[in-house]
Write an enzyme that holds these catalytic residues in place. Structure first.
Site, PDB file in Angstrom:
ATOM      1  N   LEU A  33     -36.307  16.860 -35.011  1.00  0.00           N
ATOM      2  CA  LEU A  33     -35.258  16.356 -34.783  1.00  0.00           C
ATOM      3  C   LEU A  33     -34.932  17.073 -33.118  1.00  0.00           C
ATOM      4  CD1 LEU A  33     -32.748  17.706 -37.232  1.00  0.00           C
ATOM      5  CD2 LEU A  33     -33.359  15.187 -36.986  1.00  0.00           C
ATOM      6  N   GLY A  36     -35.341  13.024 -32.754  1.00  0.00           N
ATOM      7  CA  GLY A  36     -34.067  12.029 -33.780  1.00  0.00           C
ATOM      8  C   GLY A  36     -33.077  12.487 -33.882  1.00  0.00           C
ATOM      9  N   ALA A  74     -43.338  10.214 -31.953  1.00  0.00           N
ATOM     10  CA  ALA A  74     -44.334  10.283 -30.485  1.00  0.00           C
ATOM     11  C   ALA A  74     -43.371  10.187 -29.781  1.00  0.00           C
ATOM     12  CB  ALA A  74     -45.312   9.209 -30.720  1.00  0.00           C
ATOM     13  N   ASN A  91     -48.586  15.436 -27.847  1.00  0.00           N
ATOM     14  CA  ASN A  91     -48.135  15.017 -28.582  1.00  0.00           C
ATOM     15  C   ASN A  91     -48.399  14.457 -29.627  1.00  0.00           C
ATOM     16  OD1 ASN A  91     -45.575  15.664 -30.622  1.00  0.00           O
ATOM     17  ND2 ASN A  91     -44.752  14.338 -29.924  1.00  0.00           N
ATOM     18  N   SER A 116     -48.137   0.421 -30.026  1.00  0.00           N
ATOM     19  CA  SER A 116     -48.178   0.026 -28.880  1.00  0.00           C
ATOM     20  C   SER A 116     -48.354  -1.543 -27.646  1.00  0.00           C
ATOM     21  CB  SER A 116     -46.970   0.733 -27.607  1.00  0.00           C
ATOM     22  OG  SER A 116     -46.316   0.557 -26.454  1.00  0.00           O
ATOM     23  N   TYR A 140     -49.133   6.835 -21.211  1.00  0.00           N
ATOM     24  CA  TYR A 140     -48.463   6.431 -22.446  1.00  0.00           C
ATOM     25  C   TYR A 140     -49.213   5.499 -23.098  1.00  0.00           C
ATOM     26  CZ  TYR A 140     -45.600   4.384 -26.218  1.00  0.00           C
ATOM     27  OH  TYR A 140     -44.897   3.742 -27.125  1.00  0.00           O
ATOM     28  N   LYS A 144     -51.871   5.969 -27.582  1.00  0.00           N
ATOM     29  CA  LYS A 144     -51.361   4.982 -28.431  1.00  0.00           C
ATOM     30  C   LYS A 144     -52.792   4.697 -28.584  1.00  0.00           C
ATOM     31  CE  LYS A 144     -47.818   5.360 -29.280  1.00  0.00           C
ATOM     32  NZ  LYS A 144     -46.937   6.146 -30.987  1.00  0.00           N
ATOM     33  N   PHE A 168     -43.677  -5.278 -29.209  1.00  0.00           N
ATOM     34  CA  PHE A 168     -42.916  -5.349 -27.886  1.00  0.00           C
ATOM     35  C   PHE A 168     -41.429  -4.494 -27.588  1.00  0.00           C
ATOM     36  CE2 PHE A 168     -46.361  -7.973 -26.377  1.00  0.00           C
ATOM     37  CZ  PHE A 168     -47.721  -7.810 -27.628  1.00  0.00           C
ATOM     38  N   ASN A 169     -40.488  -5.339 -27.098  1.00  0.00           N
ATOM     39  CA  ASN A 169     -39.122  -4.684 -27.157  1.00  0.00           C
ATOM     40  C   ASN A 169     -38.739  -4.140 -28.358  1.00  0.00           C
ATOM     41  OD1 ASN A 169     -40.211  -5.385 -24.376  1.00  0.00           O
ATOM     42  ND2 ASN A 169     -39.087  -4.397 -23.695  1.00  0.00           N
ATOM     43  N   PHE A 207     -34.524  -4.156 -12.024  1.00  0.00           N
ATOM     44  CA  PHE A 207     -35.358  -4.219 -11.571  1.00  0.00           C
ATOM     45  C   PHE A 207     -36.553  -5.033 -10.238  1.00  0.00           C
ATOM     46  CE2 PHE A 207     -34.252   0.397 -14.005  1.00  0.00           C
ATOM     47  CZ  PHE A 207     -33.530   0.525 -13.129  1.00  0.00           C
ATOM     48  N   GLY A 283     -44.809  -0.020 -12.752  1.00  0.00           N
ATOM     49  CA  GLY A 283     -45.705   0.245 -14.064  1.00  0.00           C
ATOM     50  C   GLY A 283     -45.402  -1.321 -14.884  1.00  0.00           C
TER      51      GLY A 283
HETATM   52  N1  UDP Z   1     -34.675  -3.008 -16.906  1.00  0.00           N
HETATM   53  C1  UDP Z   1     -34.039  -3.402 -15.806  1.00  0.00           C
HETATM   54  N2  UDP Z   1     -32.639  -2.512 -15.083  1.00  0.00           N
HETATM   55  C2  UDP Z   1     -32.696  -1.254 -16.510  1.00  0.00           C
HETATM   56  C3  UDP Z   1     -33.840  -1.153 -17.572  1.00  0.00           C
HETATM   57  C4  UDP Z   1     -34.491  -2.386 -17.783  1.00  0.00           C
HETATM   58  O1  UDP Z   1     -34.125  -4.565 -15.368  1.00  0.00           O
HETATM   59  O2  UDP Z   1     -31.538  -0.599 -15.982  1.00  0.00           O
HETATM   60  C5  UDP Z   1     -35.658  -4.126 -17.269  1.00  0.00           C
HETATM   61  C6  UDP Z   1     -37.039  -3.669 -17.087  1.00  0.00           C
HETATM   62  O3  UDP Z   1     -37.570  -3.588 -15.856  1.00  0.00           O
HETATM   63  C7  UDP Z   1     -37.759  -4.658 -17.988  1.00  0.00           C
HETATM   64  C8  UDP Z   1     -36.819  -5.121 -18.733  1.00  0.00           C
HETATM   65  O4  UDP Z   1     -35.661  -4.830 -18.426  1.00  0.00           O
HETATM   66  O5  UDP Z   1     -38.291  -5.304 -17.092  1.00  0.00           O
HETATM   67  C9  UDP Z   1     -37.151  -3.976 -20.239  1.00  0.00           C
HETATM   68  O6  UDP Z   1     -37.403  -2.801 -19.982  1.00  0.00           O
HETATM   69  P1  UDP Z   1     -36.587  -1.572 -21.523  1.00  0.00           P
HETATM   70  O7  UDP Z   1     -36.906  -0.084 -20.382  1.00  0.00           O
HETATM   71  O8  UDP Z   1     -36.170  -1.933 -22.556  1.00  0.00           O
HETATM   72  O9  UDP Z   1     -37.918  -1.897 -21.781  1.00  0.00           O
HETATM   73  P2  UDP Z   1     -40.135  -1.588 -21.586  1.00  0.00           P
HETATM   74  O10 UDP Z   1     -40.112  -3.179 -21.189  1.00  0.00           O
HETATM   75  O11 UDP Z   1     -40.003  -1.083 -20.400  1.00  0.00           O
HETATM   76  O12 UDP Z   1     -40.550  -1.627 -22.431  1.00  0.00           O
END
Ligand code: UDP
Length: 324
Positions: A33, A36, A74, A91, A116, A140, A144, A168-169, A207, A283
């Site tokens: 927790l 979680g 994780a 971890n 991942s 990270y 994995k 993926f996402n 971003f 990154g």
């Molecule tokens: N992103 C963004 N603004 C934010 C959070 C995320 O533009 O406040 C973008 C991020 O640069 C990526 C996409 O949204 O291109 C997905 O990001 P997220 O952190 O959800 O997942 P990730 O791809 O890092 O696993």
């Protein structure tokens, strides 16, 4: 079937636990927790503890025969893994090894692992299929990749069959809004966009707007968390039936830019999303899209909730009704 689910109180783990229980699986959740939520467990059996606690694992495996371990517990933040690799290797690698050893020592034959897309690093070709080279670009992703390699070695030496899933996402929430995504702090795009639309947080920052994509913002492949849950169940059944180990990439095979997500949220919610254009986040690869043919062909996986509208509708409903 008895299954131990570590991290079953977390985002993906809780949706998976719920799905397994709906299929009649007897689920025990092991979760400390730390990230979680007790509310995410519902009335499933919850053991509060650390999956790297060898004594606790010995007690758990001695009191009940488990057919499989499904391992979600994780740390998952890329940025934090760069700043604090020690925390991540402890971890995600050391504790996973303790868990694998306990499983092997107690005759558990099957292990499902939450891997991942971060194992691949910067993509050399798209969509990213399972045989794409693994060159993680942060700790990270390294943890994995090491997890997958430990599992391959444990199958060869000890016959532990495993199934690794590279998400993926992960996005969306339970269709009935009973459980959902709740990170502290939240860093994921979709909940941030919805919360910005609802005025629950300041305007979103996009971003990066100079990527080589159709509108300059990053492209990601969003996959519904309930589709991830069904893949785990199918994957476990598959390795049990075939006595084998497999790795699968889980995504929708469709990419959306950050700006497209903003527009889609505006459409689904009917609310304007306040946002500003900002610098790239360190990154972030420009494009990540999964090839999902292997999961569809081998497992019969049908990611039917992973269209963007369903993902955003479920995420919006969760945001309106969330209980944790
Ligand atoms: N992103 C963004 N603004 C934010 C959070 C995320 O533009 O406040 C973008 C991020 O640069 C990526 C996409 O949204 O291109 C997905 O990001 P997220 O952190 O959800 O997942 P990730 O791809 O890092 O696993």
């Amino acid at each position: 079937m008895n299954v131990l689910i570590t991290g079953g109180a977390g985002y993906i783990g809780s949706h998976c636990s719920r799905y397994f229980r709906a299929q009649g699986v007897d689920v025990t959740i092991l979760d400390d927790l730390s990230e979680g939520h007790r509310e995410a467990v519902g009335d499933a059996r919850l053991v509060v503890g650390d999956c790297g606690d060898g004594e606790l694992l010995s007690r758990l495996f001695a009191e009940k025969t488990y057919d499989a371990v499904v391992h979600f517990a994780a740390f998952t933040s890329v940025g934090e893994s760069v700043a604090e690799p020690r925390k991540y290797f402890h971890n995600n690698v050391e504790n996973m090894l303790t868990l694998m050893n306990a499983a092997v020592d107690h005759g558990v034959g099957y292990f499902v692992f939450s891997s991942s897309a971060a194992v691949f690093g910067e993509p050399a070709e798209l969509p990213i299929r399972e045989d794409h080279p693994q060159r993680p670009i942060n700790p990270y992703g390294e943890t994995k990749m090491i997890g997958e390699r430990m599992l391959a070695d444990y199958e060869r030496a000890y016959g532990l069959h495993s199934c690794s899933f590279r998400y993926f996402n992960a996005a969306g929430d339970a269709e009935d809004s009973a459980i959902g995504e709740s990170h502290q702090p939240e860093t994921h795009l979709i909940p941030l966009v919805i919360q910005a639309a609802l005025g629950k947080r300041p305007p979103l920052t996009v971003f990066g707007t100079d990527y080589d994509t159709r509108d300059g913002s990053c492209i990601r492949d969003y996959v519904h968390v309930e589709d991830l849950a069904s893949a785990h169940y199918l994957g476990l059944r598959y390795i049990m039936e075939h006595g084998t180990s497999e790795q699968f990439n889980l995504g929708s095979e469709t990419g959306f830019t950050v700006l497209e997500i903003i527009q889609a949220v505006e459409k689904v919610t009917g609310l304007p999303v306040p946002y500003s254009l900002g610098a790239r986040r360190a990154g972030d690869p420009a494009v990540l899209v999964a090839g999902n043919a292997k999961a569809k062909d081998l497992l019969g996986w049908d990611p039917k909730k992973s269209d963007l509208e369903t993902i955003l509708r479920d995420a919006y409903h969760w945001e309106l009704k969330r209980t944790y």
